[in-house]
Structures are given as structure tokens and as C-alpha cells.
Motif scaffolding. Structure first.
Motif, mmCIF file in Angstrom:
data_model
loop_
_atom_site.group_PDB
_atom_site.id
_atom_site.type_symbol
_atom_site.label_atom_id
_atom_site.label_comp_id
_atom_site.label_asym_id
_atom_site.label_seq_id
_atom_site.Cartn_x
_atom_site.Cartn_y
_atom_site.Cartn_z
ATOM 1 N N VAL A 96 0.838 -1.204 0.000
ATOM 2 C CA VAL A 96 0.000 0.000 0.000
ATOM 3 C C VAL A 96 0.871 1.252 0.000
ATOM 4 O O VAL A 96 0.595 2.225 -0.719
ATOM 5 N N ALA A 97 1.941 1.224 0.790
ATOM 6 C CA ALA A 97 2.853 2.365 0.857
ATOM 7 C C ALA A 97 3.487 2.642 -0.497
ATOM 8 O O ALA A 97 3.616 3.799 -0.916
ATOM 9 N N ARG A 98 3.901 1.589 -1.198
ATOM 10 C CA ARG A 98 4.498 1.772 -2.524
ATOM 11 C C ARG A 98 3.491 2.374 -3.501
ATOM 12 O O ARG A 98 3.830 3.272 -4.284
ATOM 13 N N ALA A 99 2.256 1.889 -3.459
ATOM 14 C CA ALA A 99 1.229 2.422 -4.357
ATOM 15 C C ALA A 99 0.951 3.889 -4.060
ATOM 16 O O ALA A 99 0.805 4.704 -4.972
ATOM 17 N N ALA A 100 0.880 4.224 -2.776
ATOM 18 C CA ALA A 100 0.650 5.618 -2.394
ATOM 19 C C ALA A 100 1.813 6.498 -2.844
ATOM 20 O O ALA A 100 1.614 7.611 -3.348
ATOM 21 N N ALA A 101 3.040 6.011 -2.681
ATOM 22 C CA ALA A 101 4.208 6.776 -3.098
ATOM 23 C C ALA A 101 4.187 7.011 -4.606
ATOM 24 O O ALA A 101 4.493 8.115 -5.080
ATOM 25 N N GLU A 118 9.370 0.666 10.103
ATOM 26 C CA GLU A 118 10.624 0.887 9.380
ATOM 27 C C GLU A 118 10.504 0.461 7.914
ATOM 28 O O GLU A 118 11.002 1.144 7.019
ATOM 29 N N ASP A 119 9.829 -0.668 7.663
ATOM 30 C CA ASP A 119 9.658 -1.160 6.298
ATOM 31 C C ASP A 119 8.720 -0.267 5.499
ATOM 32 O O ASP A 119 8.912 -0.065 4.296
ATOM 33 N N VAL A 120 7.696 0.247 6.169
ATOM 34 C CA VAL A 120 6.716 1.081 5.472
ATOM 35 C C VAL A 120 7.318 2.436 5.116
ATOM 36 O O VAL A 120 7.128 2.947 4.006
ATOM 37 N N VAL A 121 8.070 3.041 6.037
ATOM 38 C CA VAL A 121 8.727 4.316 5.741
ATOM 39 C C VAL A 121 9.728 4.157 4.602
ATOM 40 O O VAL A 121 9.871 5.038 3.754
ATOM 41 N N ALA A 122 10.417 3.011 4.558
ATOM 42 C CA ALA A 122 11.356 2.759 3.462
ATOM 43 C C ALA A 122 10.637 2.736 2.122
ATOM 44 O O ALA A 122 11.198 3.153 1.096
ATOM 45 N N PRO A 125 8.374 7.509 2.228
ATOM 46 C CA PRO A 125 8.811 8.437 3.279
ATOM 47 C C PRO A 125 7.694 9.321 3.821
ATOM 48 O O PRO A 125 7.824 9.870 4.920
ATOM 49 N N GLN A 126 6.597 9.450 3.071
ATOM 50 C CA GLN A 126 5.464 10.246 3.548
ATOM 51 C C GLN A 126 4.518 9.352 4.356
ATOM 52 O O GLN A 126 3.377 9.108 3.984
ATOM 53 N N ALA A 152 8.797 8.683 10.570
ATOM 54 C CA ALA A 152 7.394 9.087 10.414
ATOM 55 C C ALA A 152 7.292 10.602 10.396
ATOM 56 O O ALA A 152 7.915 11.296 11.203
ATOM 57 N N GLN A 153 6.483 11.124 9.496
ATOM 58 C CA GLN A 153 6.367 12.564 9.309
ATOM 59 C C GLN A 153 5.327 13.212 10.215
ATOM 60 O O GLN A 153 5.333 14.433 10.384
#
Length: 392
Positions: A96-101, A118-122, A125-126, A152-153
Motif C-alpha cells: 500500500v505504501a508503494r502504491a501511495a508513493a 521501518e519497512d513502510v517508511v522505506a 517516506p510520507q 514518520a512525518q
């Protein structure tokens, strides 16, 4: 573009595909709402009561969707809402994080997520880290510090949950861990959904029902129910508690679960950066109005002092535009992207985000608005009895 094997044109189509692919218990966990599901249904239905006032000439040749939320520039006003342990796809929140990025937007990561922050921020970054009030202040601060260290931002504190777990149609059974006994019990569901089962098998096994972001340093990640038990035994937070946590976190800080103008004002008082108008997707106090019904009164109370987000019932780009015209800075989506992931993994999440982006653009064009920032309530036709929440 017509729907195909690898593409769907609507969120409703994503939901249909998710239902066909997921085991019944997993699917029911995604669509469930508390008790009768009154709030769950109203979250979606309320948008259909709002009309548009379109224009037909001198329309803008291009439309701008970029905005800024919780200190982050995003390409369009849709953010991934934090959702708990995911048994939808093996890559879970990382996908999901990659798709959002790729879409140029942010992800809210639940403290009950299945993947470490840590894996999700990698992957993106947002990332905004979401927390419930679980455990002692020391443990809560420990989690916040881990999120800060991971990159985390922003911090999102979710307060709209009263352990309302009853479902009139029956709650889907969720095992504490997928041991041999649980696998035997759920085997019939997996057998009739072989694609879901094979997808997990290719990635090393069945869904992990632990919560790695709630583990203290050196501790084994607790199971979902282990963490839930600690949460239930934690004294309920006060506004003084929330203020204390805000003082510990020097970055953007959001309070999620606002439905009453008084609570919105309290969030301003404690120095929050943003609030999310939300009823926990219909999973809290059933009979609470739809989030979109509460939005105008909240915006009128605090909209010039704090960023106001909306979470609940978003299924189309036109829903996003209605929320923005009523004063929201952006919206957060939950079930919509989970259905997309169930339908086609990471590509399905990207598909859902593209559907919403295109729908926003189409609505802006029809309204004659060149930017999401130009939307006003006069672009809408709202029934006199639409809002069903306190006005002061």
C-alpha cells in the motif's frame, strides 16, 4: 478504459472482485460495522443526498489537485487511512505504501499494522504513524519515539473507539494465531479461495496476526488479541493525556475521530495540527451520523485554525470533491484501497487511487473549478436537513 482482468473502473468493481477472491471471514472483517450497521450505511449513502451545481462553458482547460497536509505536499487530496492487521495480501502495508508513493500521496500506518513502521517508511517516506491509547505513558512514548526514529512525518492519535465489537449479523471469527487448530477450522474457507491461499503460500506462509509496531525493544511482537487486551485494560485517555502526547511530539500531530464541534475545539486547544472527522468507518457507536454530515459544523467551528480531514464513505472522486467543497483539506480512505489490494495487489491499490484522481478531475471540470482549493459550498446542493449534528 473498460474494465479488464487487470483493471477495474470503479471502487464498486474492486469490492466485487475482493468478495470473490477473499475467504469469507477476511472479507466480512473488511465490510463489518458495529451493531445494525446504521452508521456504516449512512457513511456511504449520505454522499448521494448532496448534489452539484455545474457550469457548461468557460471551463478550465486544466485542473490542479495538489495540496499540503500535515506538513507534506501531496499530488491530490486523498490519503491512505490507517487500518489494522491486514490479511488481504502478503505484502500488506508495504504494498500500500508503494502504491501511495507512486501516486504522490501519504499513508497512515496503524499501530496494529502487520508490517513494521521501518519497512513502510522505506517504501514511502510520507508515512504518518497512527496510535491508540494503549498501555502506560512510558510505553506510548516509546512507540512514538520509535516512529520518530523510523522517519514518520506525523503522529495520528485515534480516539473514536469504545470497543464496540457487536455485529447484529455476526462478527467474523478471528483466531489469535494461525496455529494447526486454527488452520483446520478455516481450511474450508481457504480451499474455496485458492488464489488467496496460493498468494500467501508463495510468500512464505499464512497471514501474520501479530502487531510488530506495538512491541517494546527486545520483546516479541504481541498477537492482535494480546495487544487488544492491553488496550482494553488501559484507562481511557483524557484531553490532558492527549495534550501531554502532543507536547512530546514536535512534528505535525492529528487527532482522529472528531464528530462534535466541542471536541474539534479541544483539539485546537491542545495544539493539534489537524483533525479527522471520522466515526471509525461505522465501527464505533452505531447510530452516529455519517462523517460528511458532521463536517460542516466542525469546519465552521475550527476550520480556519486547524487542518480538517474527512474519513468515511469515500467511494468516488465526486465524494472527495463534495468533502472538499464542505471545507475538508483532504480525505482518508480505508475500505476502498483494501478492496483494491484484494482485487489485484499493489496494482489494485494504484487502480483505486487513479479512479479517485480521475473522478476528482471530472468533478472539477463540471463545476468549472481550476483547483481543489477553489471549491466552495455554493458548488453543492445540500438538503436543509442534511446535517444531523450539534451546531454549536
Amino acid at each position: 478504459m473498460a474494465s479488464s482482468r487487470e483493471w477495474f473502473e470503479t471502487v464498486a468493481e474492486a469490492q466485487r472482485r475482493a468478495k470473490k477472491r477473499l475467504p469469507k471471514s477476511v472479507y466480512m472483517a473488511l465490510v463489518a460495522g458495529s451493531e445494525q450497521g446504521i452508521t456504516l450505511k449512512d457513511n456511504v449513502d449520505a454522499f448521494s443526498e448532496i448534489g452539484f451545481r455545474p457550469h457548461i462553458a468557460d471551463l478550465p482547460q486544466s485542473r490542479e489537485q495538489a495540496t499540503r497536509v500535515l506538513g507534506q505536499d501531496i499530488s491530490f487530496p486523498v490519503i491512505i487511512s490507517p487500518t489494522g492487521v491486514q490479511a488481504v495480501s502478503p505484502d500488506g502495508e508495504v504494498a500500500v505504501a508503494r502504491a501511495a508513493a507512486s501516486a504522490g500521496t501519504a499513508i497512515g500506518l496503524s499501530s496494529f499494522a502487520s508490517k513494521p513502521i521501518e519497512d513502510v517508511v522505506a517504501a514511502n517516506p510520507q508515512t504518518f504513524f497512527q496510535m491508540y491509547w494503549v498501555g502506560t505513558r512510558d510505553r506510548i512514548l516509546q512507540r512514538a519515539e520509535r516512529a520518530r526514529k523510523a522517519g514518520a512525518q506525523a503522529l495520528i492519535v485515534t480516539l473514536d473507539w469504545t470497543f464496540a465489537t457487536r455485529r447484529d449479523w455476526g462478527s467474523p471469527p478471528i483466531p489469535e494465531r494461525l496455529d494447526l487448530k486454527a488452520m483446520v477450522k478455516f481450511a474450508p474457507e481457504g480451499i474455496v479461495r485458492p488464489k488467496w491461499l496460493l498468494d500467501f503460500a508463495r510468500h512464505g506462509g499464512l497471514p501474520d496476526l501479530t502487531t510488530p509496531n506495538l512491541a517494546a525493544p527486545g520483546e516479541q511482537a504481541p498477537t492482535f488479541f494480546g495487544a487488544y487486551g492491553e488496550w482494553m485494560q488501559t484507562p481511557l485517555p483524557t484531553w490532558d493525556d492527549v495534550k501531554w502526547l502532543r507536547e512530546q511530539w514536535d512534528g505535525p500531530f492529528a487527532v482522529k475521530g472528531i464528530m462534535h464541534p466541542d471536541d474539534a475545539r479541544r483539539a485546537v486547544d491542545i495544539g493539534a495540527t489537524a483533525i479527522s472527522v471520522s466515526n471509525h468507518g461505522g465501527n464505533n457507536l452505531d447510530g452516529t451520523p455519517a462523517s460528511i454530515r458532521a463536517l460542516p459544523a466542525v469546519v465552521d467551528a475550527v476550520g480556519d485554525q486547524i487542518e480538517v480531514l474527512l474519513d468515511g464513505g469515500i467511494r468516488r472522486g465526486s465524494d472527495v470533491v463534495k468533502a472538499l467543497a464542505m471545507g475538508a483539506r483532504a480525505v482518508m480512505i480505508g475500505r476502498a484501497y483494501l478492496w483494491g489490494m484484494a482485487a489485484n495487489g499493489e496494482a489494485g491499490v494504484s487502480n483505486v487511487l487513479q479512479i479517485l484522481r480521475s473522478g476528482i478531475d471530472e468533478a472539477l471540470l463540471g463545476l468549472g473549478r481550476s483547483s481543489v482549493h477553489d471549491l466552495v459550498r455554493d458548488d453543492l446542493i445540500v438538503p436543509p436537513d442534511f446535517t444531523r449534528v450539534p451546531q454549536n
